[in-house]
Scaffold this active site. Sequence first.
Site, PDB file in Angstrom:
ATOM      1  N   LYS A  35       0.845  -1.209   0.000  1.00  0.00           N
ATOM      2  CA  LYS A  35       0.000   0.000   0.000  1.00  0.00           C
ATOM      3  C   LYS A  35       0.875   1.250   0.000  1.00  0.00           C
ATOM      4  CE  LYS A  35      -0.405  -0.264   5.030  1.00  0.00           C
ATOM      5  NZ  LYS A  35      -1.209  -0.863   6.100  1.00  0.00           N
ATOM      6  N   TYR A 257      15.430  30.255   8.496  1.00  0.00           N
ATOM      7  CA  TYR A 257      14.166  30.849   8.957  1.00  0.00           C
ATOM      8  C   TYR A 257      14.010  30.724  10.464  1.00  0.00           C
ATOM      9  CZ  TYR A 257      12.514  30.904   4.116  1.00  0.00           C
ATOM     10  OH  TYR A 257      12.364  31.141   2.779  1.00  0.00           O
TER      11      TYR A 257
HETATM   12  C1  PLP Z   1      -0.496  -1.900   6.702  1.00  0.00           C
HETATM   13  C2  PLP Z   1      -1.116  -3.159   7.108  1.00  0.00           C
HETATM   14  C3  PLP Z   1      -0.336  -4.280   7.362  1.00  0.00           C
HETATM   15  C4  PLP Z   1       1.169  -4.257   7.350  1.00  0.00           C
HETATM   16  O1  PLP Z   1       1.635  -3.679   8.542  1.00  0.00           O
HETATM   17  P1  PLP Z   1       3.194  -3.523   8.843  1.00  0.00           P
HETATM   18  O2  PLP Z   1       3.233  -2.991  10.227  1.00  0.00           O
HETATM   19  O3  PLP Z   1       3.717  -2.535   7.854  1.00  0.00           O
HETATM   20  O4  PLP Z   1       3.775  -4.867   8.679  1.00  0.00           O
HETATM   21  C5  PLP Z   1      -0.990  -5.454   7.652  1.00  0.00           C
HETATM   22  N1  PLP Z   1      -2.342  -5.518   7.709  1.00  0.00           N
HETATM   23  C6  PLP Z   1      -3.116  -4.451   7.492  1.00  0.00           C
HETATM   24  C7  PLP Z   1      -4.597  -4.577   7.571  1.00  0.00           C
HETATM   25  C8  PLP Z   1      -2.531  -3.231   7.190  1.00  0.00           C
HETATM   26  O5  PLP Z   1      -3.305  -2.166   6.975  1.00  0.00           O
END
Ligand code: PLP
Length: 362
Positions: A35, A257
């Site tokens: 993702k 800044y």
């Molecule tokens: C993002 C996600 C994962 C992976 O999690 P990590 O901590 O990056 O391993 C697994 N399951 C779901 C439902 C997620 O949204």
Amino acid sequence: MPRPIAATIHMGALRHNLQRMREAANGRTLWAVVKANAYGHGLLRAARAFEAADGLAMIDLCDAQKVREQGWKKRILLLEGFFDATDIPLLEKYDIETIVHNRHMIELLKAQAPYASLKVHIKINSGMNRLGFLPQEEEEIRAQLQTIEGVQVMGVVTHFANAEPTYGHERPATVSIQLNRMDKIQPMPKNLCMANSAATLWQSDVKGDAVRAGVALYGVSPDSHYSSADLNIRPAMTLSAKILAIQNVPAGEAIGYGSRFVTHRDSRIAIVACGYADGYPRSTPDGTPTFVEGKIAPIAGAISMDMLTIDVTDIPEAQLGSEVELWGANISVNDVAKRCGTIGYELMCAIALRVPMLEDEN
Ligand SMILES: *Cc1c(COP(=O)(O)O)cnc(C)c1O
């Protein structure tokens, strides 16, 4: 020429980390979570590196179509399911598996039945309290789904709120509390998928038939109290930029800044071609490490949109054109994140579009 900044993605590290999580999964099906543009590493690139995974898990249906069109033949899972009725025919067409997390989704599925084959996973809320049905609803939901012609219930998924080992045992949503709730589903469902990276690495009580590994595949520890080396994973992203200018600044002058950093000695300040518009957080405090010419150089002054400033007084080798690592093998993204009050995940997926992405085999 593009600006002298790049996020370099190490394909060898991605493959190594996949192998490492494969071992940790200990025979369970391994979903590689890609993702958010593969946590900033590039979706299609990650799909190539993770070809030995059993499937890809993601959020966007468009991304799922993209990886299919690029030739991904294995499984694909949508972690939040579909968002609209018009998505449903595409799931079938592209052979994309979806979670179902609420009753509205079941109604939408019923309305377009029958299907040739539509693969769903039942999402259970075991204590995270975001998406899913309660464990005691599982039986009824499964029965409902099974009445829809062509719907195949592939498995059951849940997600842990706190699978990191440094989460306190007395806290409100421990893995064991969530596991106890899952035990209400009797008999234990087939094709149960519960573990994220942290649970795969540290929670041996978490069983099931599949795991969903994300952050660890990118070489970043899910728990900042542990380093990548502790877990034998390798950071797969290096964010680096070059020194654009060097200023010799007398003691008592302010940099940038807001004049946040004031030199306490005659200083050499290097100006680096990376700013918050590249994804390096503006909230980064003074003293945060960067790595240049084999040494640590601290951030000195507020991060600008297109530049940041580091103190290289003690690094005479740092010159115009020297490459500065903002995070990667030498500077842990979790360390930078912690100093900014966030986690490595956020920094990696906030890499800006304008940052050129390179790839190497390391
Ligand atoms: C993002 C996600 C994962 C992976 O999690 P990590 O901590 O990056 O391993 C697994 N399951 C779901 C439902 C997620 O949204």
